[in-house]
Design a protein around this motif. Sequence first.
Motif, short mmCIF file in Angstrom:
data_model
loop_
_atom_site.label_atom_id
_atom_site.label_comp_id
_atom_site.label_asym_id
_atom_site.label_seq_id
_atom_site.Cartn_x
_atom_site.Cartn_y
_atom_site.Cartn_z
N MET A 191 0.89 -1.11 0.04
CA MET A 191 0.07 0.01 0.00
C MET A 191 1.08 1.30 -0.10
O MET A 191 1.93 1.21 0.75
N ILE A 192 0.67 2.17 -1.05
CA ILE A 192 1.37 3.15 -0.93
C ILE A 192 0.37 4.41 -0.40
O ILE A 192 -0.60 4.78 -0.85
N VAL A 193 0.90 5.24 0.48
CA VAL A 193 0.36 6.24 1.11
C VAL A 193 0.84 7.58 0.71
O VAL A 193 2.39 7.51 0.33
N TYR A 194 0.22 8.59 0.33
CA TYR A 194 0.57 9.77 -0.11
C TYR A 194 0.06 10.97 0.81
O TYR A 194 -1.05 11.04 0.91
N THR A 195 0.86 11.86 1.16
CA THR A 195 0.26 13.13 1.75
C THR A 195 1.15 14.34 1.22
O THR A 195 2.00 13.95 0.55
N VAL A 196 0.54 15.51 1.34
CA VAL A 196 1.02 16.73 0.76
C VAL A 196 1.23 17.81 2.08
O VAL A 196 0.57 17.90 3.07
N GLY A 197 2.21 18.74 1.63
CA GLY A 197 2.26 19.88 2.78
C GLY A 197 3.31 20.90 2.34
O GLY A 197 4.24 20.83 1.33
N THR A 198 3.66 21.73 3.12
CA THR A 198 4.46 22.73 3.05
C THR A 198 5.98 22.28 3.77
O THR A 198 7.13 22.29 3.34
N PHE A 199 5.86 21.66 4.79
CA PHE A 199 6.80 21.19 5.81
C PHE A 199 8.05 22.04 6.12
O PHE A 199 9.01 21.92 6.02
N ASP A 200 7.49 23.50 6.44
CA ASP A 200 8.39 24.52 6.70
C ASP A 200 8.58 24.58 8.13
O ASP A 200 7.91 24.18 8.92
N LEU A 201 10.00 24.66 8.61
CA LEU A 201 10.50 24.51 9.97
C LEU A 201 9.92 23.24 10.76
O LEU A 201 9.38 23.10 11.45
N LEU A 202 10.50 22.09 9.93
CA LEU A 202 10.09 20.76 10.31
C LEU A 202 10.22 20.55 11.89
O LEU A 202 11.11 21.11 12.60
N HIS A 203 9.20 20.15 12.32
CA HIS A 203 8.86 19.93 13.75
C HIS A 203 8.30 18.60 14.20
O HIS A 203 7.76 17.72 13.44
N ASP A 244 -2.52 4.63 -2.81
CA ASP A 244 -3.71 3.74 -2.75
C ASP A 244 -4.53 4.71 -1.60
O ASP A 244 -5.54 4.43 -1.05
N ILE A 245 -3.72 5.40 -0.59
CA ILE A 245 -4.32 6.09 0.51
C ILE A 245 -3.73 7.35 0.40
O ILE A 245 -2.40 7.73 0.20
N PHE A 246 -4.71 8.71 0.36
CA PHE A 246 -4.30 9.95 0.49
C PHE A 246 -4.70 10.51 1.85
O PHE A 246 -5.74 10.33 2.16
N VAL A 247 -3.68 10.94 2.37
CA VAL A 247 -3.80 11.46 3.94
C VAL A 247 -3.93 12.95 3.78
O VAL A 247 -3.13 13.49 3.47
N ILE A 248 -5.07 13.58 4.32
CA ILE A 248 -5.47 15.07 4.31
C ILE A 248 -5.42 15.54 5.80
O ILE A 248 -5.72 14.61 6.72
N GLY A 249 -5.40 16.68 5.91
CA GLY A 249 -5.49 17.51 7.30
C GLY A 249 -6.89 17.83 7.57
O GLY A 249 -7.71 17.71 6.90
N GLU A 250 -7.07 18.19 8.66
CA GLU A 250 -8.46 18.67 9.04
C GLU A 250 -9.13 19.91 8.62
O GLU A 250 -10.31 20.01 8.77
N ASP A 251 -8.22 20.63 8.03
CA ASP A 251 -8.39 21.62 7.48
C ASP A 251 -9.01 21.68 5.78
O ASP A 251 -9.37 22.51 5.14
N TRP A 252 -9.24 20.25 5.41
CA TRP A 252 -9.47 20.23 4.19
C TRP A 252 -10.89 20.78 3.90
O TRP A 252 -11.67 20.57 4.74
N GLY A 253 -11.25 21.28 2.81
CA GLY A 253 -12.38 21.94 2.33
C GLY A 253 -12.82 21.49 1.15
O GLY A 253 -12.35 20.55 0.41
#
Length: 147
Positions: free
Chosen positions: A1-13, A86-95
């Motif tokens: 299973m391939i998981v995909y997510t996206v983001g800015t990832f600025d100032l990794l924390h 196979d899976i796209f992970v999104i954040g709670e601010d998805w609209g």
Amino acid sequence: MIVYTVGTFDLLHVGHLALLQHCKSLGNVLAVGVASDRVVNSYKPNVPVIPLEQRMEMLKALSCVDIVHAYDQLDYVPGCKAVNADIFVIGEDWGNKPHNLAVESYLKSKHKTITQVVYNSRTSSTQIKQNVRAQSYAGQQRILATG
């Protein structure tokens, strides 16, 4: 299973790390799309502090991340196709913005899954930036007071 997510990832924390580790636990391969400065500037008032190439390099160094690529348009379908997600992970601010609806439609047509996660409230890039500004301002005030 391939998981995909996206983001800015600025100032990794630690919040980013928790998200990425959770994503990796959902499948065998974790692919991460990193927003270019142009993409970030299309929906946020500021561009990232850390240059795109360096954000990508830091993500590649994490053991939970297998694939890292940049995206230069606010369109998630090409990234999902490129990694065969196979899976796209999104954040709670998805609209219901057009680019979100487009990827939802694409994934549904391919019988793929979208998983929504709640953000880790322990930290955020925005909070880190605010803390740095506050500390810098306080330091300047001390210098002015003693000077």
